[in-house]
Scaffold this motif. Structure first.
Motif, PDB file in Angstrom:
ATOM      1  N   VAL A 260      63.129  55.370  -1.124  1.00 59.52           N
ATOM      2  CA  VAL A 260      63.027  54.225  -0.220  1.00 59.52           C
ATOM      3  C   VAL A 260      62.153  53.135  -0.840  1.00 59.52           C
ATOM      4  O   VAL A 260      62.487  51.942  -0.789  1.00 59.52           O
ATOM      5  CB  VAL A 260      62.475  54.658   1.144  1.00 59.52           C
ATOM      6  N   SER A 296      63.208  60.158   5.003  1.00 60.36           N
ATOM      7  CA  SER A 296      63.772  59.064   4.200  1.00 60.36           C
ATOM      8  C   SER A 296      64.635  58.133   5.046  1.00 60.36           C
ATOM      9  O   SER A 296      64.546  56.902   4.929  1.00 60.36           O
ATOM     10  CB  SER A 296      64.606  59.630   3.048  1.00 60.36           C
ATOM     11  N   LEU A 300      63.984  54.195   5.695  1.00 64.48           N
ATOM     12  CA  LEU A 300      64.969  53.150   5.386  1.00 64.48           C
ATOM     13  C   LEU A 300      65.092  52.171   6.544  1.00 64.48           C
ATOM     14  O   LEU A 300      65.136  50.954   6.342  1.00 64.48           O
ATOM     15  CB  LEU A 300      66.326  53.784   5.088  1.00 64.48           C
ATOM     16  N   LEU A 307      71.957  51.754   7.968  1.00 66.77           N
ATOM     17  CA  LEU A 307      72.181  53.164   7.682  1.00 66.77           C
ATOM     18  C   LEU A 307      73.450  53.615   8.407  1.00 66.77           C
ATOM     19  O   LEU A 307      73.519  53.557   9.633  1.00 66.77           O
ATOM     20  CB  LEU A 307      70.981  53.988   8.151  1.00 66.77           C
TER      21      LEU A 307
END
Length: 419
Positions: A260, A296, A300, A307
């Motif tokens: 990230v 993670s 993000l 995502l």
């Protein structure tokens, strides 16, 4: 299994402070064999006495600069009769601009260095992690054949795969336009990795990604794809267009703690916005540690990246994952879309996914849309974004040309960001 402590690393840098900082960072990461040279001449002498796996080399130095060092190293290697040594991995480090760094990559490639990277100063720990990951992959013992049902895949060696993602002539990224069913206007794009090899270029992108994951190079592939995408986005921005891009990555790759920060760092260096990048979670790779993956994915979203969940409606991409992870988008499986017109249950499932996406405030992309009849059916169902044969993937240069030539892509002032 090798670690950074097994690598022999040479730093060629004329500034004592910068040399000391880089050496210190590498040692804190676990490096135990770090050699230092103030210019190309010292580097040549050290390489005559020690084997080297990885070189960090400045470009502008007194006595013997970076290009002179490359020439001298090649001449010395050629003069050593009977030796067949592979050149180490080379990383140019400099304050020079991207154009000069790219030029020096081509110089080193033409001289015989098969794996060359270029990083701007000052080097971040995130960039160092990427370099070490690649250097360790290069140092692994390689198999000459791999088991598998397909003869074409069995004949692919690990050397082939390493070259596939390290060689600029073999590794390529194409861009799949994501278009509106209403207007067929391009509003986003998906990155698609390809193997530009005469024997293997017919491999589907998902086959290529799966092979890379099996070799343990998924993280390296992701980093290289990110850099390719960000360069294309930077060029689009210079043309006045801000197109969102999506990049696929497996759960195994995304659970890497540093990933990230690397992505955020690269986006910042390219002067782009995280909202213009969406990460698409795929099913490739080995089983993962759910806590690391969840961390993670949440990070993000905190950083502002989109995502999306790939292949929804097939495999293990399911509602449970949507409820547990902070997804902003859904990519409907192409196989499900392909049955839309001839299989009523598939049509009902797709319609339900669109409805769920609207209720959850998620962007839904219909993948595998190969004809206008399916496109029209999706439009009637309220689909806002689709990709497939109706807008075939393009090489980067062709994609950029298409955007420059037309007015279908959104401008930086009007761009909307799908997942």
């Amino acid at each position: 299994m090798k670690s950074i402590s097994d690598l022999s690393i040479l730093i060629v840098e004329d500034e004592p402070l910068q040399r000391a900082v880089l050496a210190g960072n590498l040692k804190r990461m676990g490096a135990q064999k770090v050699l230092e040279a103030a210019d190309g001449q010292e580097a040549i002498q050290l390489m005559g006495m020690h084997g080297v796996d990885l070189i960090f080399c400045d470009i502008g130095m007194p006595n013997m600069d970076g290009p002179q060092f490359i020439v001298q190293h090649v001449e010395q290697a050629r003069s050593e009769q009977g030796t067949q040594r592979q050149f180490p991995m080379l990383v140019w480090v400099s304050v020079l601009g991207a154009g000069m760094l790219d030029s020096h990559i081509r110089l080193a490639k033409s001289a015989g260095f098969t794996v060359v990277e270029a990083l701007p100063k000052p080097l971040s720990n995130i960039s160092l992690c990427y370099v070490i990951e690649l250097a360790l992959a290069l140092s692994k013992p390689r198999r000459q054949r791999r088991p598998g049902a397909d003869d074409a895949l069995r004949n692919i060696t690990d050397d082939d795969l390493l070259r596939a993602i390290c060689d600029v002539d073999e590794f390529d990224v194409w861009y799949c336009p994501q278009v509106s069913p209403e207007s067929l206007r391009t509003v986003a794009a998906a990155a698609e990795v390809r193997w530009n090899h005469p024997r293997f270029r017919k491999l589907r992108p998902e086959q290529f990604m799966a092979l890379i994951e099996q070799q343990g190079l998924g993280l390296v592939l992701f980093y290289r794809t990110v850099n390719h995408v960000l360069r294309v986005q930077q060029k689009l921005k210079a043309y006045g267009h801000c197109l969102p891009f999506s990049i696929k990555a497996s759960a195994q790759t995304l659970q890497t703690p540093e990933i990230v920060d690397y992505l955020a760092d690269r986006v910042r260096q390219h002067q782009l916005s995280p909202e213009q990048v969406s990460i698409v979670l795929t099913e490739n790779g080995a089983p993962v540690r759910s806590v690391h993956l969840s961390a993670s994915l949440n990070r993000l979203r905190i950083k502002g990246f989109g995502l999306a969940l790939n292949g929804f409606g097939a495999g293990s991409a399911n509602i449970n994952m949507l409820s547990e992870m902070p997804f902003t988008g859904i990519h409907i499986d192409g196989g499900l879309i392909g049955q839309l017109l001839r299989h009523e249950p598939s049509r009902s499932m797709v319609d339900s996914i669109f409805d769920m996406g609207r209720r959850l405030g998620m962007d839904v992309v219909a993948c595998g849309v190969d004809d206008l009849e399916t496109s029209e059916a999706l439009r009637e169902m309220g689909c806002q974004l689709m990709q497939g044969g109706v807008a075939p993937p393009l090489k980067a240069s062709e994609f950029l040309h298409a955007v420059r030539r037309g007015t279908e892509a959104p401008s930086c002032d009007s761009a909307q960001v799908p997942a």
